[in-house]
Design a protein around this motif. Sequence first.
Motif, PDB file in Angstrom:
ATOM      1  N   SER A   1      -2.897 -37.611  12.945  1.00 27.58           N
ATOM      2  CA  SER A   1      -2.689 -38.448  13.898  1.00 27.58           C
ATOM      3  C   SER A   1      -1.721 -37.470  14.814  1.00 27.58           C
ATOM      4  O   SER A   1      -1.439 -36.575  14.614  1.00 27.58           O
ATOM      5  N   ASP A   2      -1.387 -38.402  16.040  1.00 32.07           N
ATOM      6  CA  ASP A   2      -0.537 -37.734  17.012  1.00 32.07           C
ATOM      7  C   ASP A   2       1.028 -37.978  16.635  1.00 32.07           C
ATOM      8  O   ASP A   2       1.873 -37.451  17.333  1.00 32.07           O
ATOM      9  N   SER A   3       1.185 -38.578  15.607  1.00 29.26           N
ATOM     10  CA  SER A   3       2.544 -38.887  15.233  1.00 29.26           C
ATOM     11  C   SER A   3       3.384 -37.745  14.525  1.00 29.26           C
ATOM     12  O   SER A   3       2.758 -37.027  13.803  1.00 29.26           O
ATOM     13  N   LEU A   4       4.551 -37.441  14.941  1.00 32.11           N
ATOM     14  CA  LEU A   4       5.321 -36.092  14.405  1.00 32.11           C
ATOM     15  C   LEU A   4       6.669 -36.491  13.970  1.00 32.11           C
ATOM     16  O   LEU A   4       7.095 -37.626  14.290  1.00 32.11           O
ATOM     17  N   ALA A   5       7.224 -35.763  13.207  1.00 32.38           N
ATOM     18  CA  ALA A   5       8.399 -35.990  12.625  1.00 32.38           C
ATOM     19  C   ALA A   5       9.646 -35.014  13.274  1.00 32.38           C
ATOM     20  O   ALA A   5       9.172 -33.939  13.495  1.00 32.38           O
ATOM     21  N   VAL A   6      10.696 -35.686  13.249  1.00 31.08           N
ATOM     22  CA  VAL A   6      11.888 -34.770  13.951  1.00 31.08           C
ATOM     23  C   VAL A   6      12.170 -33.671  12.995  1.00 31.08           C
ATOM     24  O   VAL A   6      12.269 -34.043  11.597  1.00 31.08           O
TER      25      VAL A   6
END
Length: 43
Positions: free
Chosen positions: A29-34
């Motif tokens: 997905s396009d979700s990323l973590a800091v």
Amino acid sequence: MKRGEYLGKIASQYGVSVKSIRDANKLRSDSLAVGQVLLIPHK
């Protein structure tokens, strides 16, 4: 990754496609973590 960054912004900054970043990093997905580290593919 810094807060507020997303794949579209990073892709345009490096002149590559979102799909190529997603494929290079095996992202679903396009979700990323800091703090996440991404591989940026060559053009």
